[in-house]
Design an enzyme around this catalytic site. Structure first.
Site, PDB file in Angstrom:
ATOM      1  N   GLU A 244      30.629 -49.868  12.310  1.00  0.00           N
ATOM      2  CA  GLU A 244      31.854 -49.543  11.417  1.00  0.00           C
ATOM      3  C   GLU A 244      32.018 -48.184  11.509  1.00  0.00           C
ATOM      4  O   GLU A 244      32.781 -47.360  11.434  1.00  0.00           O
ATOM      5  CB  GLU A 244      31.794 -50.408   9.985  1.00  0.00           C
ATOM      6  CG  GLU A 244      33.423 -50.206   9.325  1.00  0.00           C
ATOM      7  CD  GLU A 244      33.684 -48.890   8.815  1.00  0.00           C
ATOM      8  OE1 GLU A 244      34.728 -48.672   8.245  1.00  0.00           O
ATOM      9  OE2 GLU A 244      32.406 -48.267   8.237  1.00  0.00           O
ATOM     10  N   GLU A 245      31.115 -47.530  11.130  1.00  0.00           N
ATOM     11  CA  GLU A 245      30.911 -46.009  10.490  1.00  0.00           C
ATOM     12  C   GLU A 245      31.363 -45.351  11.789  1.00  0.00           C
ATOM     13  O   GLU A 245      31.465 -44.039  11.394  1.00  0.00           O
ATOM     14  CB  GLU A 245      29.475 -45.849   9.827  1.00  0.00           C
ATOM     15  CG  GLU A 245      29.237 -46.421   8.635  1.00  0.00           C
ATOM     16  CD  GLU A 245      30.121 -46.018   7.492  1.00  0.00           C
ATOM     17  OE1 GLU A 245      30.752 -45.094   7.585  1.00  0.00           O
ATOM     18  OE2 GLU A 245      30.139 -46.532   6.262  1.00  0.00           O
ATOM     19  N   ASP A 267      35.316 -53.724   1.882  1.00  0.00           N
ATOM     20  CA  ASP A 267      34.653 -52.454   2.152  1.00  0.00           C
ATOM     21  C   ASP A 267      34.553 -51.613   0.734  1.00  0.00           C
ATOM     22  O   ASP A 267      35.151 -52.376  -0.169  1.00  0.00           O
ATOM     23  CB  ASP A 267      35.132 -51.577   3.487  1.00  0.00           C
ATOM     24  CG  ASP A 267      34.084 -50.609   3.965  1.00  0.00           C
ATOM     25  OD1 ASP A 267      33.450 -50.200   3.312  1.00  0.00           O
ATOM     26  OD2 ASP A 267      34.470 -50.407   5.118  1.00  0.00           O
ATOM     27  N   HIS A 354      28.886 -41.938   0.829  1.00  0.00           N
ATOM     28  CA  HIS A 354      28.111 -41.253   1.838  1.00  0.00           C
ATOM     29  C   HIS A 354      26.920 -40.254   1.325  1.00  0.00           C
ATOM     30  O   HIS A 354      26.622 -39.388   1.984  1.00  0.00           O
ATOM     31  CB  HIS A 354      29.068 -40.722   2.863  1.00  0.00           C
ATOM     32  CG  HIS A 354      29.744 -41.599   3.811  1.00  0.00           C
ATOM     33  ND1 HIS A 354      30.208 -41.373   5.183  1.00  0.00           N
ATOM     34  CD2 HIS A 354      29.958 -42.963   3.428  1.00  0.00           C
ATOM     35  CE1 HIS A 354      30.837 -42.400   5.540  1.00  0.00           C
ATOM     36  NE2 HIS A 354      30.543 -43.380   4.681  1.00  0.00           N
TER      37      HIS A 354
HETATM   38 ZN   LIG Z   1      31.278 -45.311   4.995  1.00  0.00          ZN
END
Ligand SMILES: [Zn+2]
Length: 389
Positions: A244-245, A267, A354
């Site tokens: 996904e990232e 998410d 993050h």
């Molecule tokens: Zn992320």
């Protein structure tokens, strides 16, 4: 309600969790969804690294936990994993999170043995200096550190900020050859070793809560369905997508394999109440105030209304967020696939995305699980969500 695990029934388990995780705020009477085995799984799942493109060990841990609650599994070439309930049903509903975490790649090794990196996902150069790292090699983890010039030696007038091109990893080697002798080469991935903590009883802290929490929450939904003996009138695809990232790639692949009718994606999103975040730009979202329901073109309105109405009927608190254009989550990949899949996004508010100290509120985690669970119980097999019927 049968939905919950009540702690007075599990007194000894609760005491264990309380001691292990310092859950001082929970009392013996508070109803909770998460139990000892879910927290043990969460800790194991988080403490294992799953950099984008290298998710399979993590997927194995996830599937092992999910196994008692599903009928079968689908896995694909790039490592996405799906637990399936009612695999023969024609109508298919996906609940989804993503398996991967941001990391770095070894990009260049200098003659004096320092390693320069490039991103694998949205890794943050500002938080790198002074972090210990795990460099993943064929023969195991090699430790290193992101070094940084001492405060004493820096020019106070024009301090350099950490940038992708000036951060570097020191593995204790003096030459490129020494680095290579440790098994490190260009293309090795690098993660942070930070592990699971609980702060003040109800704040979960770790790297990679984005989006290991998603995989965790959808697995908990499957557990509750099984434990509460709920029969669904459709096939349920509990989907843990890879990659996904770096652009929703795993979801793009697996949606074609599953060909679902509905996708409920979960998410993380930004809590905007900590310093230096502009609420006029980012909106107001606060951890502890409930899951965040997205308003965006990729979100199918009728499906989203079903979720908000379900939340209201079950007194599940929620917040709203507006997203122009893309949601930036796997929701987009599901929505715009297979001629259009009714999709919605339920996000978990998170601080410090993050970084290695991402933080979420336990209550929000439980409320996302509840919201998805109760919504599934309200979806009829064959539901089209048509705007025209
Ligand atoms: Zn992320």
């Amino acid at each position: 309600m049968i939905f919950f695990t009540t702690n007075h029934k599990n007194g000894f388990i609760f005491t264990f969790i309380k001691e292990k995780y310092n859950l001082k705020k929970l009392t013996m009477t508070k109803e909770t969804i998460l139990n000892k085995s879910s927290l043990t799984f969460l800790e194991k799942y988080l403490n294992n690294a799953a950099p984008t493109g290298y998710e399979w060990e993590s997927q194995k841990i996830w599937m092992e936990y999910l196994k008692p609650y599903v009928d079968t599994f689908i896995t694909d070439t790039y490592g996405s994993a799906v637990g399936v309930i009612n695999p023969d049903a024609k109508y298919k509903v996906v609940i989804e999170g993503h398996a991967d975490e941001i990391s770095w790649y070894v990009n260049y090794i200098s003659d004096n043995g320092l390693i320069y990196v490039i991103r694998n996902g949205g890794s943050d150069h500002q938080i790198a200096p002074s972090k210990i790292v795990n460099i993943h090699t064929k023969s195991g983890i090699v430790k290193g550190v992101f070094g940084w010039p001492a405060i004493h030696t820096r020019d106070k007038g024009k301090e350099e900020a950490p940038k992708p091109e000036n951060i570097f990893i020191d593995t204790g080697c003096a030459t490129k050859k020494e680095v290579e002798d440790l098994g490190i080469h260009v293309g090795c991935v690098i993660t942070y070793p930070d592990e699971f903590h609980i702060l003040n009883g109800d704040k979960f802290v770790c790297r990679a809560l984005d989006n290991r929490m998603g995989g965790f929450m959808i697995a908990e939904v499957a557990r509750l369905l099984k434990e509460n003996k709920k029969e669904l009138p459709f096939g349920l695809y509990i989907t843990n997508s890879v990659q996904e990232e770096i652009g929703l790639r795993g979801a793009e692949m697996i949606t074609q394999t599953i060909q679902p009718n509905v996708a409920i994606v979960t998410d993380v999103t930004h809590d905007t109440t900590t310093p230096m975040i502009d609420k006029k730009k980012e909106g107001l979202l606060e951890m502890g105030k409930g899951p965040v329901i997205a308003y965006a073109p990729a979100v199918q309105q009728k499906l989203r209304d079903l979720i908000t109405e379900t939340a209201e009927a079950n007194k599940i608190p929620f917040q709203r967020s507006a997203l122009s254009r893309a949601t930036g989550t796997d929701t987009d990949a599901f929505a715009y696939s297979n001629g259009g899949v009714a999709s919605a996004l339920i996000s978990l508010p998170l601080r410090y995305m993050h970084t290695t100290v991402e933080m979420v509120h336990r209550d929000d985690v439980e409320n996302v699980i509840k919201m998805i669970y109760e919504t599934l119980l309200n979806i009829k097999g064959g539901e089209t969500f048509s705007y025209f019927e």
